[in-house]
Design a protein around this motif. Structure first.
Motif, PDB file in Angstrom:
ATOM      1  N   ASN A  28       7.705   5.437 -12.522  1.00 20.01           N
ATOM      2  CA  ASN A  28       6.449   6.122 -12.178  1.00 20.01           C
ATOM      3  C   ASN A  28       5.229   5.544 -12.879  1.00 20.01           C
ATOM      4  O   ASN A  28       4.194   6.203 -12.982  1.00 20.01           O
ATOM      5  CB  ASN A  28       6.558   7.614 -12.502  1.00 20.01           C
ATOM      6  CG  ASN A  28       7.357   8.339 -11.447  1.00 20.01           C
ATOM      7  OD1 ASN A  28       6.941   8.416 -10.302  1.00 20.01           O
ATOM      8  ND2 ASN A  28       8.522   8.825 -11.810  1.00 20.01           N
TER       9      ASN A  28
ATOM     10  N   ASP B  42       5.945  11.186  -7.895  1.00 20.89           N
ATOM     11  CA  ASP B  42       7.265  11.328  -8.494  1.00 20.89           C
ATOM     12  C   ASP B  42       8.173  12.141  -7.578  1.00 20.89           C
ATOM     13  O   ASP B  42       7.708  12.953  -6.781  1.00 20.89           O
ATOM     14  CB  ASP B  42       7.206  11.909  -9.915  1.00 20.89           C
ATOM     15  CG  ASP B  42       6.345  13.152 -10.021  1.00 20.89           C
ATOM     16  OD1 ASP B  42       5.838  13.603  -8.979  1.00 20.89           O
ATOM     17  OD2 ASP B  42       6.190  13.672 -11.128  1.00 20.89           O
ATOM     18  N   VAL B  72      10.649   7.579  -8.071  1.00 22.70           N
ATOM     19  CA  VAL B  72       9.313   7.511  -7.484  1.00 22.70           C
ATOM     20  C   VAL B  72       9.438   7.233  -5.991  1.00 22.70           C
ATOM     21  O   VAL B  72      10.453   6.700  -5.539  1.00 22.70           O
ATOM     22  CB  VAL B  72       8.493   6.408  -8.198  1.00 22.70           C
ATOM     23  CG1 VAL B  72       9.055   5.032  -7.937  1.00 22.70           C
ATOM     24  CG2 VAL B  72       7.026   6.456  -7.846  1.00 22.70           C
TER      25      VAL B  72
END
Lengths: 251, 262
Positions: A28, B42, B72
């Protein structure tokens, strides 16, 4: 003797979870508004069964205790889009989802067919008054001030205020749970208050606060610690097989 | 170990990122092209230990809990609609919009498409058309005998005819603006269609309030900035590499476990 094996195992389970958390951070690193997380572990003391007259030392296992989230500011970069908003400070945007209001730091908003400001999942962004924000499509792009006040230029060139984007803060940030899609939910019942010391930047987005170097260092530490535990467990095994061999030899 | 799957989602996301960047670089010299950017989000979190769960009979609660993420995903690919630089071409039917707005184009299907690419020409019947031969709306016919075409910043199309001193107006261009330009649906060939998130088009004359001005003899270059794209490419590549390091680490740990029983 087997205790050492179980202590090693408890540490390895925690290390695997730490790797999962680090992997999620790394995956992320380009997610807007993502906040880095770290698994915290603590000792889990247990006294082994003792025989009368013999007291054994407490064995300390390792257990994952909690997840610490670093809510520090991410880097802000310019996109030039009038509906991109970046938060500077510790506030959150409020989004009305099907399961109640949720909170986000991801300020990449757009308009939907009803001219409401929505997030990328189409859920309306709430104003400080708690209602969706409607833009007049016949006027120019909205101007959003640092305090969240939205205004549009009317026909005669006058600015018309449309309301204020809600930016809220929480007393206890660690009670927030992540919902995916860059959203947080609050299940602890705390009442969000208007955020102090938080400003909005129109035309900017906030990147994740993942630090590449820290995460890679983390990976190395995790894998080395895992190996060390393995060495410890192997030597424990060696010890017990040696004991069996030696004791069998004395017969 | 879920780290392997998480890293795979990270690598897939960075691949999308590189795809988007390469499309921007490929369209660096496309007239009216607007650069795009991939946006990530996410994935779901699994509650291992709920925050606020009771940790003892005496009512103490877990303060933070443990939520393990699962990676993700690409949420959207987003268009950045900033102004591109205007390039002088000298061609009298090349038009650039300086400011907000889109030219309206009639598709063969009867639908209206919108474009920033103003490299127009005339077809065999003298109608102003795009480079693909689609009529520019409102339809304008330029007389075959016209010696010069002048298009003003407010979109008035005037022609000089042989034997006439004064120019005569043959048309008026109209631009369309959208509340959310980034929400327009790209259909290729520099054309866009209205979508649910773009809002309805608002049309008006160029250079009026809320609309850009027309520049004759210019085209609008893409807003792709090569330096930004190359640095984005480097960042994406490094991010991909880091995710692959996670795979290596997870693999090493599994390997370590496999060699435990010797």
């Amino acid at each position: 003797m087997d205790n050492a094996l179980y202590v090693g195992l408890s540490r390895q389970v925690v290390l695997q979870r730490m790797l999962d958390v680090a992997a999620n951070n790394i995956a992320n690193q380009d997610t807007i508004g993502f906040k880095v997380e770290q698994l915290m572990s603590h000792t889990y003391p247990m006294s082994p069964p003792s025989s009368p007259g013999v007291s054994l030392a407490t064995v300390n296992y390792v257990q994952d205790a909690s997840l610490a989230r670093d809510f520090s500011q991410g880097e802000v970069s310019q996109t030039g889009n009038p509906y991109d908003l970046a938060l500077q400070g510790n506030g959150f945007f409020t989004v009305q989802t099907a399961s109640g209001p949720q909170y986000t730091r991801d300020g990449r908003f757009t308009l939907d067919a009803q001219n409401e400001i929505v997030d990328k999942d189409g859920d309306p962004v709430l104003s400080a008054a708690g209602s969706p924000i409607v833009i007049d499509p016949t006027k120019g792009p909205p101007l959003i001030a640092k305090d969240g006040t939205i205004s549009q230029t009317g026909v005669n060139g006058q600015l018309v205020a449309l309301g204020k984007v809600a930016v809220v803060q929480f007393a206890n940030l660690s009670a927030l749970t992540k919902q995916g899609s860059n959203l947080y939910a609050d299940n602890s019942g705390q009442i969000p208050t208007p955020a102090a010391n938080t400003t909005l930047e129109q035309g900017f987005v906030e990147h994740s606060n993942v630090k590449a170097v820290a995460e890679v260092t983390n990976l190395i530490q995790i894998s080395r610690a895992y190996e060390r535990m393995q060495d410890l467990m192997t030597s424990t095994q060696d010890l017990s097989s040696k004991a069996i061999d030696t004791l069998a030899g004395t017969q | 170990m879920r780290a392997l799957n998480i890293a795979a989602t990270g690598m897939a996301a960075q691949q999308t990122n590189v795809d988007v960047i390469s499309n921007n670089i490929a369209n660096m010299n496309t007239i009216g092209y607007k650069k795009q950017e991939a946006e990530f989000e996410d994935l779901l979190y699994e509650d291992i230990k709920r925050p606020g769960a009771q940790s003892s009979d005496t009512g103490s609660v877990v303060p933070t809990g443990i939520q393990l993420g699962s990676g993700v995903s690409t949420a959207s690919v987003y268009r950045i609609t900033t102004q591109g630089t205007l390039t002088n071409t000298g061609n009298q039917l090349d038009l650039a919009i300086n400011g907000r707005g889109y030219f309206q184009v009639l598709l063969p299907s009867g639908e209206t498409a919108y474009t920033r690419a103003g490299n127009f020409s005339v077809n065999d019947t003298g109608v102003l058309v795009t480079s693909d031969g689609y009529t520019v709306l409102p339809q304008t016919t330029i007389p075959q005998t016209a010696t010069a075409v002048t298009i003003s910043s407010s979109g008035q199309i005037q022609v000089s005819l042989p034997g006439q001193v004064a120019t005569s107006q043959v048309g008026q261009l109209q631009l369309a603006t959208f509340a959310n330009e980034a929400g327009l649906q790209a259909m290729g060939s520099n054309l866009f269609l209205q979508s649910g998130s773009s809002g309805a088009p608002v049309t008006g004359a160029p250079n009026s309030t809320g609309f850009g001005a027309i520049q004759q003899g210019y085209t609008e270059a893409s807003n792709v900035d090569s330096v930004t794209e190359i640095s984005n490419l480097i960042i994406a590549q490094r991010a991909y590499e880091m995710n692959s390091k996670v795979v290596t680490t997870a693999d090493q740990m599994l390997q370590t476990t496999n060699t435990m029983k010797s």
